[in-house]
Scaffold this active site. Sequence first.
Site, PDB file in Angstrom:
ATOM      1  N   THR A  41       0.819  -1.211   0.000  1.00 26.89           N
ATOM      2  CA  THR A  41       0.000   0.000   0.000  1.00 26.89           C
ATOM      3  C   THR A  41       0.851   1.258   0.000  1.00 26.89           C
ATOM      4  O   THR A  41       0.625   2.178  -0.784  1.00 26.89           O
ATOM      5  CB  THR A  41      -0.935   0.002   1.222  1.00 26.89           C
ATOM      6  OG1 THR A  41      -1.854  -1.093   1.109  1.00 26.89           O
ATOM      7  CG2 THR A  41      -1.726   1.297   1.299  1.00 26.89           C
ATOM      8  N   ARG A 202     -19.610  12.789   8.000  1.00 30.07           N
ATOM      9  CA  ARG A 202     -20.736  12.221   8.746  1.00 30.07           C
ATOM     10  C   ARG A 202     -20.912  12.884  10.105  1.00 30.07           C
ATOM     11  O   ARG A 202     -22.040  13.129  10.552  1.00 30.07           O
ATOM     12  CB  ARG A 202     -20.526  10.720   8.917  1.00 30.07           C
ATOM     13  CG  ARG A 202     -21.655  10.028   9.663  1.00 30.07           C
ATOM     14  CD  ARG A 202     -21.429   8.528   9.703  1.00 30.07           C
ATOM     15  NE  ARG A 202     -20.153   8.187  10.351  1.00 30.07           N
ATOM     16  CZ  ARG A 202     -19.688   6.955  10.456  1.00 30.07           C
ATOM     17  NH1 ARG A 202     -20.356   5.948   9.933  1.00 30.07           N
ATOM     18  NH2 ARG A 202     -18.540   6.724  11.074  1.00 30.07           N
ATOM     19  N   HIS A 442      16.842  30.182  15.741  1.00 29.93           N
ATOM     20  CA  HIS A 442      16.059  31.321  15.280  1.00 29.93           C
ATOM     21  C   HIS A 442      16.561  31.830  13.931  1.00 29.93           C
ATOM     22  O   HIS A 442      17.761  31.841  13.685  1.00 29.93           O
ATOM     23  CB  HIS A 442      16.163  32.446  16.321  1.00 29.93           C
ATOM     24  CG  HIS A 442      15.392  33.675  15.969  1.00 29.93           C
ATOM     25  ND1 HIS A 442      14.025  33.739  16.100  1.00 29.93           N
ATOM     26  CD2 HIS A 442      15.801  34.875  15.482  1.00 29.93           C
ATOM     27  CE1 HIS A 442      13.625  34.943  15.713  1.00 29.93           C
ATOM     28  NE2 HIS A 442      14.682  35.640  15.339  1.00 29.93           N
TER      29      HIS A 442
END
Length: 454
Positions: A41, A202, A442
């Site tokens: 898969t 749903r 940073h």
Amino acid sequence: MSESFDLIVLGAGSGGLAAAKRAASYGARVAIVEGDRVGGTCVIRGCVPKKLLVYGSQYRQLLADAPSYGWHLGAVRSDPATLLANVRAEVDRLNQLHIGFLEKAGVELVRGWGRFRSSDCVEVTAADGSVRELQAQRILIAVGGRPHRPHIPGADLGWVSDELFELESLPDSMVVVGAGFIACEFAGILNGLGVQVTQLVRGDHLLRGFDREASLAVQEAMEAAGIVLRFAHSPAAITGECAPGDLTVTSQSGEQFPCGGVLLATGRRPFLQGLNLEGAGVAVEGHRIPVDPEQRTNVPGIYAVGDVTDRINLTPVAVDEGRAFADSVFGAKPRRVDHNLVACAVFSQPELASVGLTEEEATERHGVEGLTVHRARFRPMSQALPARGPRVLLKLIVENASGRVVGCSMVGEHAAEIIQMAAIAIGMGATKADFDRTMALHPSVAEEFVTMPG
């Protein structure tokens, strides 16, 4: 006459490949049985081609943002047919690569579909109808899962995710049915490639099982991108001539949604059809094969790993289960897979990734008073010049008694890459103080995880 092996593996997907190669490395004679392409898969019809489609679909927004960074482009157009063809070519390349890996490992690839004749015998039927009979003291079931098609009139007119990768072109509009990660990922892909998307859900929210605040952040971004989300809507029927074409999805409330195609992303189930498990005496619980912590079924000598056991259906989990099985049975290195702390990601747009407990799970376990939730929500620097959303969300769930970080979630660009590293720290029992002591890098999005106020 049966051919004899030390191990027969049914299914050449992630778990089966990992187990076969690891067992062969210990000197076992291994046969792996596969009636489809090699890779399973993830490689053939899941993680890999889907992620390539995600990359392709993101160029729409990148190109739209380019002028704010001084790049002035002429007219551009999307060509999904080229993208789909290139993705299929890459999948074919990976299929051949995995076949080569098996050859190098000394594993025999047996082409065809396998079924049990007994607890130690497998019959393999090839595409040309020829049959081989294989025998082994140990057999590993690793056949994975398949998309589940809902039982509604006209369901065969819709596509499941496997079929979407085989399309030559995309319709102008589509209805996506489902609220899970496959539905949300494909909704983003299709939207990015210029398809008008309506998603029928749903329940009342997306991505059940993930942190609710994080799933809401994904929802807001999807709606801002133009995806129409209709909650409390389930399909009752699909009508039309054929797929693709002029189709209509009728919801249980009677509302109609005309479209050019329907994607039924309504879950997956273990692929047990045709295995003749009863012929081997293997017990089935619901739609799955139950196993113990050593991957053993109820029948001595027969094991199962991966999605067919329907525990945590993720590629890295299947791989580790397969290797743990081979280490324990053939390598004299017994070990169990720890399913308690598994990072996961949704490659929606924006990405959602998490490790550990959600806020809801942590609250149920430790109580509201036993937790502190730290969060940061801001526009990332990459969007400073285009001045658009979506904002990123970073979230740490801390158990007050110990100071340990018990959950970490993020919604935003590169969320999966960042959470992968956070998973190491949380797996080692890191506290909020440990995060705080870490020097920030940073400017970056991830620095917010170590600069949140204590």
